[in-house]
Design an enzyme around this catalytic site. Sequence first.
Site, PDB file in Angstrom:
ATOM      1  N   ARG A  47       0.974  -0.856   0.153  1.00 40.85           N
ATOM      2  CA  ARG A  47       0.051   0.280  -0.253  1.00 40.85           C
ATOM      3  C   ARG A  47       1.123   1.595   0.083  1.00 40.85           C
ATOM      4  O   ARG A  47       0.571   2.232  -0.831  1.00 40.85           O
ATOM      5  CB  ARG A  47      -1.094   0.085   0.550  1.00 40.85           C
ATOM      6  CG  ARG A  47      -2.244   0.450   0.747  1.00 40.85           C
ATOM      7  CD  ARG A  47      -2.935   0.682   1.512  1.00 40.85           C
ATOM      8  NE  ARG A  47      -3.520  -0.470   2.322  1.00 40.85           N
ATOM      9  CZ  ARG A  47      -3.885  -0.683   3.785  1.00 40.85           C
ATOM     10  NH1 ARG A  47      -5.086  -0.104   3.691  1.00 40.85           N
ATOM     11  NH2 ARG A  47      -3.433  -2.153   4.340  1.00 40.85           N
ATOM     12  N   HIS A 177      -5.239 -25.170   0.379  1.00 35.67           N
ATOM     13  CA  HIS A 177      -3.459 -25.472   0.395  1.00 35.67           C
ATOM     14  C   HIS A 177      -3.846 -26.824   0.412  1.00 35.67           C
ATOM     15  O   HIS A 177      -2.184 -27.703  -0.144  1.00 35.67           O
ATOM     16  CB  HIS A 177      -2.936 -24.724   0.761  1.00 35.67           C
ATOM     17  CG  HIS A 177      -2.585 -25.142   2.000  1.00 35.67           C
ATOM     18  ND1 HIS A 177      -3.207 -24.232   3.211  1.00 35.67           N
ATOM     19  CD2 HIS A 177      -2.013 -25.634   2.792  1.00 35.67           C
ATOM     20  CE1 HIS A 177      -4.058 -24.784   4.689  1.00 35.67           C
ATOM     21  NE2 HIS A 177      -2.292 -25.412   4.270  1.00 35.67           N
ATOM     22  N   GLU A 215      -3.534 -29.294  15.382  1.00 37.20           N
ATOM     23  CA  GLU A 215      -2.861 -28.045  15.300  1.00 37.20           C
ATOM     24  C   GLU A 215      -1.914 -27.846  16.690  1.00 37.20           C
ATOM     25  O   GLU A 215      -2.158 -27.504  17.388  1.00 37.20           O
ATOM     26  CB  GLU A 215      -2.828 -27.176  14.438  1.00 37.20           C
ATOM     27  CG  GLU A 215      -3.337 -27.063  13.163  1.00 37.20           C
ATOM     28  CD  GLU A 215      -3.353 -25.555  12.648  1.00 37.20           C
ATOM     29  OE1 GLU A 215      -2.828 -24.684  12.054  1.00 37.20           O
ATOM     30  OE2 GLU A 215      -4.719 -25.122  12.841  1.00 37.20           O
ATOM     31  N   HIS A 239     -11.113 -27.213   4.014  1.00 37.02           N
ATOM     32  CA  HIS A 239      -9.359 -28.569   4.061  1.00 37.02           C
ATOM     33  C   HIS A 239     -10.376 -30.493   4.798  1.00 37.02           C
ATOM     34  O   HIS A 239      -9.589 -30.965   3.565  1.00 37.02           O
ATOM     35  CB  HIS A 239      -8.439 -28.454   4.968  1.00 37.02           C
ATOM     36  CG  HIS A 239      -8.413 -26.453   4.918  1.00 37.02           C
ATOM     37  ND1 HIS A 239      -7.844 -26.480   3.746  1.00 37.02           N
ATOM     38  CD2 HIS A 239      -7.210 -26.409   6.018  1.00 37.02           C
ATOM     39  CE1 HIS A 239      -7.353 -25.089   3.592  1.00 37.02           C
ATOM     40  NE2 HIS A 239      -7.580 -25.171   5.412  1.00 37.02           N
ATOM     41  N   LYS A 338      -6.759 -26.094  17.308  1.00 34.25           N
ATOM     42  CA  LYS A 338      -5.500 -25.403  17.938  1.00 34.25           C
ATOM     43  C   LYS A 338      -5.207 -25.629  19.322  1.00 34.25           C
ATOM     44  O   LYS A 338      -5.815 -26.049  20.089  1.00 34.25           O
ATOM     45  CB  LYS A 338      -5.970 -24.296  17.718  1.00 34.25           C
ATOM     46  CG  LYS A 338      -6.423 -23.964  15.908  1.00 34.25           C
ATOM     47  CD  LYS A 338      -5.863 -22.887  15.895  1.00 34.25           C
ATOM     48  CE  LYS A 338      -5.996 -21.901  14.338  1.00 34.25           C
ATOM     49  NZ  LYS A 338      -4.764 -22.198  13.031  1.00 34.25           N
TER      50      LYS A 338
HETATM   51  C1  BG6 Z   1      -5.440 -22.631   7.125  1.00 36.57           C
HETATM   52  C2  BG6 Z   1      -5.992 -21.692   8.855  1.00 36.57           C
HETATM   53  O1  BG6 Z   1      -6.102 -22.251   5.822  1.00 36.57           O
HETATM   54  O2  BG6 Z   1      -4.442 -23.451   7.161  1.00 36.57           O
HETATM   55  C3  BG6 Z   1      -4.672 -21.796   9.018  1.00 36.57           C
HETATM   56  O3  BG6 Z   1      -6.499 -20.638   8.128  1.00 36.57           O
HETATM   57  C4  BG6 Z   1      -4.531 -23.067   9.202  1.00 36.57           C
HETATM   58  O4  BG6 Z   1      -5.833 -21.408  10.571  1.00 36.57           O
HETATM   59  C5  BG6 Z   1      -3.424 -23.662   8.709  1.00 36.57           C
HETATM   60  O5  BG6 Z   1      -3.635 -22.879  10.375  1.00 36.57           O
HETATM   61  C6  BG6 Z   1      -2.929 -24.625   8.430  1.00 36.57           C
HETATM   62  O6  BG6 Z   1      -2.276 -25.379   6.962  1.00 36.57           O
HETATM   63  P1  BG6 Z   1      -1.125 -26.351   7.768  1.00 36.57           P
HETATM   64  O7  BG6 Z   1      -0.152 -26.367   6.237  1.00 36.57           O
HETATM   65  O8  BG6 Z   1      -0.209 -25.837   8.306  1.00 36.57           O
HETATM   66  O9  BG6 Z   1      -1.886 -27.159   7.973  1.00 36.57           O
END
Ligand code: BG6
Length: 491
Positions: A47, A177, A215, A239, A338
């Site tokens: 920005r 991802h 996590e 996911h 988490k």
């Molecule tokens: C993201 C979430 O899509 O995926 C995060 O927004 C999460 O909160 C993350 O920590 C986990 O991805 P990975 O690849 O580290 O398991």
Amino acid sequence: MATTTVFDIVLFGGCGDLSLRKLMPALYRGYAEGSFDSNSRIIPTCRDAETAAGYAEILAKSLQQFLSSDEYDSAVADSFMQLVMPCALDITTVDERWKSLHKLFSKDAEQSRIFYMAVPPAIFGITCENLSQQKMINGQSRIVVEKPIGYDGVTASAINDEIARYFDEKSIFRIDHYLGKETVQNLMALRFTNVIFEQLWDAKSIDHVQISISETVGLEGRAGFYDNAGALRDMVQNHLLQLLCLVAMESPNKLDANSIRAEKLKVLEALRPLTGADVDDYTVRGQYVAGEFNGDLVPGYLEELGKPSSNTETFVAIKAHIDNWRWSKVPFYLSTGKRMKARSAKIVIQFKEVSHRVYDGSVGQMTPNQLIIKLQPGESIQLSLMTKDLTCLETKLKPVSLNLNFSDTYDNFKSDAYKRLILDVAANNPALFIHRDEVDCAWRWIDPIIEQWQQSAHTPDLYRAGSWGPSAAKTLIEQDDRYWFNGESDQ
Ligand code: BG6
């Protein structure tokens, strides 16, 4: 060996966490392995002009921070940085600076032009509008959209409608991802190229499926976003449901995007809706309180958030069903949280017991076969089998595990989901991206759960940071005489 490609990529939100932590390291890796050449241009937008001017320094630091020491090479980093052309731009305002952005693109009209939206969804629409007004969208343009797409079905539709005004569905790459993780793709290879699994992959042989992502991290500076989202929207809507689709879908007749997406969609459509009292019976939501992790005291969610109260869930467990022939009466237990005891993402396929016991009780316990697909950390596939214990003269049975550990099989095995997915966008291959219909369908399943939670007087069950989640999650599966795989007894 990777094929070399060439593209221009604009990272809207180039100074943000996602760009610096994930996207730039992914691009560096792609460059270092020769997957794209030096005529490519990487254009992060910032920005303010001052940040754009100092971008090289910011990037150099973050590459060193987010690449492992064996990946980072200062000579490669220097040459990679030659491709990076920061641009100062307020993407919500039309002014002269858009012209500077235009000038940075390749003059080759055939070169792929990728617009990566590493910005909040609220400004997807205005960004697309400005791109269109500035005549930057050409036949080779593709837009990459990060989750969360929406907050519920209605907002997701509105976002998708806005983007669709400027980009056709073929040019919209909705990223998840998890689909870029090599072991996740391996799941398809495992299922659709091995007859031993293909024959057993249904309700006749499978007792239940567990899909869990734990996590150890907490809010990681994303308090504002997270408290409005929670684990169901942040992890399950995308996911976990995508993983469930890959486990449960029929074999696509080809590996192209349309065939794969059509099969995933059928699974989402067959998910049994959870509404009203079923939500209370089949879902558990939790929130962490202060606890201990690796010997250190870690704060609770509310302390991290800096608020006296919040009903946002940091943990979810769900018992789901897919109402079709293949999966009739097979529960799918999903869980994510988490600040859990360990970082792990895995899929467990629990097979049924043998139909007739030829061995009597004296041989020890018979454990049904399990296929465990570990996505992280340490990507591996394990198949547990019953065998005779060779160390005893009398007959005793013992479960052993066939282990395929990818780091043993492939030297230097390192996968980077973002690298893979960005290269797929450059190659115009949407097979691992999500179609709008999947987003809509996933929200149709999620929305009633959220509604019921909001109406309920029940608040999230508390669990200690550093544990395996609330005890209600344990009850959810144990009342069916089943057990979470791995450490869950330690709640
Ligand atoms: C993201 C979430 O899509 O995926 C995060 O927004 C999460 O909160 C993350 O920590 C986990 O991805 P990975 O690849 O580290 O398991």
